[in-house]
Scaffold this motif. Structure first.
Motif, short mmCIF file in Angstrom:
data_model
loop_
_atom_site.label_atom_id
_atom_site.label_comp_id
_atom_site.label_asym_id
_atom_site.label_seq_id
_atom_site.Cartn_x
_atom_site.Cartn_y
_atom_site.Cartn_z
N LEU A 4 55.27 42.46 28.50
CA LEU A 4 54.89 41.59 29.79
C LEU A 4 54.64 42.72 30.62
CD1 LEU A 4 54.51 38.86 30.94
CD2 LEU A 4 56.85 38.96 31.91
N VAL A 5 55.74 43.63 30.93
CA VAL A 5 55.41 44.93 31.72
C VAL A 5 54.01 45.61 31.35
CG1 VAL A 5 56.36 47.02 32.80
CG2 VAL A 5 57.83 44.98 32.60
N GLY A 6 53.98 45.80 30.02
CA GLY A 6 52.76 46.63 29.55
C GLY A 6 51.51 45.91 29.74
N ARG A 7 51.44 44.81 29.60
CA ARG A 7 50.20 43.86 29.94
C ARG A 7 49.70 43.92 31.35
NH1 ARG A 7 51.49 38.33 28.32
NH2 ARG A 7 51.61 37.89 30.63
N GLY A 8 50.98 43.99 32.27
CA GLY A 8 50.55 43.99 33.64
C GLY A 8 49.97 45.43 34.09
N PHE A 9 50.75 46.31 33.31
CA PHE A 9 50.16 47.81 33.65
C PHE A 9 48.87 47.84 33.24
CE2 PHE A 9 49.87 52.35 32.07
CZ PHE A 9 50.10 53.03 33.44
N LEU A 10 48.58 47.51 32.01
CA LEU A 10 47.39 47.44 31.56
C LEU A 10 46.24 46.94 32.26
CD1 LEU A 10 47.79 47.27 27.54
CD2 LEU A 10 47.03 49.32 28.70
N ARG A 11 46.56 45.62 32.78
CA ARG A 11 45.44 45.17 33.78
C ARG A 11 45.31 45.92 34.90
NH1 ARG A 11 45.17 41.08 30.78
NH2 ARG A 11 45.81 38.90 30.60
N ARG A 12 46.21 46.52 35.44
CA ARG A 12 45.93 47.26 36.64
C ARG A 12 45.21 48.59 35.99
NH1 ARG A 12 50.82 46.30 37.36
NH2 ARG A 12 51.65 48.44 37.30
N ARG A 13 45.58 49.28 34.96
CA ARG A 13 44.83 50.34 34.49
C ARG A 13 43.29 50.11 34.24
NH1 ARG A 13 45.53 54.99 31.88
NH2 ARG A 13 43.93 55.68 30.14
N TYR A 14 42.85 48.97 33.74
CA TYR A 14 41.49 48.37 33.59
C TYR A 14 40.87 47.94 34.93
CZ TYR A 14 42.35 48.43 28.63
OH TYR A 14 42.62 48.62 27.28
N ALA A 15 41.68 47.62 35.72
CA ALA A 15 41.18 47.33 37.13
C ALA A 15 40.75 48.48 37.70
CB ALA A 15 42.13 46.62 37.87
N GLN A 33 38.69 58.03 44.62
CA GLN A 33 38.06 56.83 44.02
C GLN A 33 37.62 55.77 45.05
OE1 GLN A 33 40.51 55.16 40.83
NE2 GLN A 33 40.33 57.05 39.68
N ASP A 34 36.65 55.20 44.86
CA ASP A 34 36.21 54.00 45.92
C ASP A 34 37.15 53.11 45.51
OD1 ASP A 34 34.83 52.06 47.43
OD2 ASP A 34 33.12 52.48 46.68
N ARG A 35 38.24 52.63 46.32
CA ARG A 35 38.98 51.47 45.74
C ARG A 35 38.23 50.22 46.00
NH1 ARG A 35 45.07 53.62 46.83
NH2 ARG A 35 44.67 55.97 45.93
N GLY A 36 37.34 50.03 46.70
CA GLY A 36 36.54 48.90 46.80
C GLY A 36 35.95 48.55 45.51
N LEU A 37 35.79 49.33 44.44
CA LEU A 37 35.29 49.38 43.13
C LEU A 37 36.44 48.51 42.10
CD1 LEU A 37 33.19 52.42 42.63
CD2 LEU A 37 32.35 50.01 43.18
N TRP A 38 37.82 48.95 42.73
CA TRP A 38 38.66 48.42 41.85
C TRP A 38 38.70 46.73 41.74
CZ3 TRP A 38 43.86 51.31 43.95
CH2 TRP A 38 43.50 52.76 43.46
N ARG A 39 38.96 46.31 40.59
CA ARG A 39 39.05 44.86 40.35
C ARG A 39 40.65 44.15 40.86
NH1 ARG A 39 37.25 43.20 34.76
NH2 ARG A 39 37.55 41.11 35.67
N ARG A 40 40.43 43.86 42.05
CA ARG A 40 41.49 43.40 42.69
C ARG A 40 42.40 42.15 41.94
NH1 ARG A 40 44.90 45.97 45.35
NH2 ARG A 40 43.48 47.28 46.21
N GLU A 41 41.56 41.49 41.47
CA GLU A 41 42.27 40.10 40.84
C GLU A 41 43.00 40.91 39.62
OE1 GLU A 41 38.38 40.72 38.41
OE2 GLU A 41 38.87 40.97 40.60
N LEU A 42 42.73 41.70 38.99
CA LEU A 42 43.56 42.38 37.92
C LEU A 42 44.69 42.92 38.31
CD1 LEU A 42 40.63 43.51 35.41
CD2 LEU A 42 42.23 41.50 35.19
N ILE A 43 44.58 43.81 39.70
CA ILE A 43 45.79 44.52 40.32
C ILE A 43 46.67 43.39 40.63
CG2 ILE A 43 46.49 45.74 42.20
CD1 ILE A 43 43.78 47.34 41.60
N ASP A 44 46.24 42.22 41.33
CA ASP A 44 46.97 41.33 41.70
C ASP A 44 47.97 40.89 40.65
OD1 ASP A 44 46.18 42.07 44.38
OD2 ASP A 44 44.81 40.19 44.66
N GLU A 45 47.35 40.71 39.37
CA GLU A 45 47.90 39.82 38.20
C GLU A 45 48.81 40.84 37.88
OE1 GLU A 45 46.79 38.09 33.98
OE2 GLU A 45 45.18 38.54 35.30
N GLY A 46 48.64 42.23 37.77
CA GLY A 46 49.59 42.94 37.23
C GLY A 46 50.89 43.12 38.48
#
Length: 185
Positions: A4-15, A33-46
């Motif tokens: 479960l933790v790994g899944r959250g970590f990977l979501r943020r990594r892909y984000a 990095q331009d943090r505006g390019l990060w996929r915030r929804e994946l970060i929030d999920e992680g």
């Protein structure tokens, strides 16, 4: 629990992936990095996954690594990163998993909290374990540059570039060395 933790970590990594390379395919370090390019929804999920599992004992290395990533992710700007919190998490991680790479991550956090000289001292302590690894040379190069030791930093950037198998990393490290060398002339 690591799943479960790994899944959250990977979501943020892909984000973060959209910001890791520039338009020419060159590596962009985390702080640039331009943090505006990060996929915030994946970060929030992680972060939500981490928030759910972190209070559940036992806390292990995966949870601490995910927590470190989450602190980076929560900073809107690189300069807003909570480095004291990251250092504290690395201190815990080092107790649970005293691997050389975890200790090298702690060196970076220490330098961000206590300055490049403190980081260099801690980095030198890892020379026996990591002194042949490109990441040790890269961290040392950045710390030398921050400490005002440009010539030594150029040599360390070049050595890190020589030792990495990653072409984007090699290009990034070579550019850093070239730019710093040109500034010295």
């Amino acid at each position: 629990m690591p799943g479960l933790v790994g899944r959250g970590f990977l979501r943020r990594r892909y984000a973060r992936r959209p910001a890791r390379l520039d338009g020419d395919g060159r590596l962009v370090p985390l702080e640039a990095q331009d943090r505006g390019l990060w996929r915030r929804e994946l970060i929030d999920e992680g972060i939500a996954i981490l928030t759910e599992v972190l209070p559940r004992p036992p806390t292990g290395p995966y949870q601490l690594q995910a927590a470190i990533a989450a602190v980076h992710d929560e900073a809107e700007l690189a300069q807003d990163t909570d480095w004291p919190q990251i250092l504290g998490l690395y201190d815990l991680l080092e107790r649970l998993d005293p691997s050389p790479m975890a200790r090298l991550g702690r060196v970076v956090a220490l330098a961000m909290v206590a300055g490049p000289r403190a980081g260099l001292t801690a980095c030198e302590e890892l020379a026996g374990e990591l002194g042949d690894h490109h990441r040790w040379f890269a961290v040392r190069a950045h710390l030398l540059q921050d400490a005002g030791e440009a010539r030594a930093a150029v040599r360390a950037f070049r050595e890190a570039a020589r030792r990495t198998a990653s072409l984007p990393e090699r290009d990034y490290l070579t550019r850093r060395a070239d730019r710093l060398s040109a500034e010295q002339k």
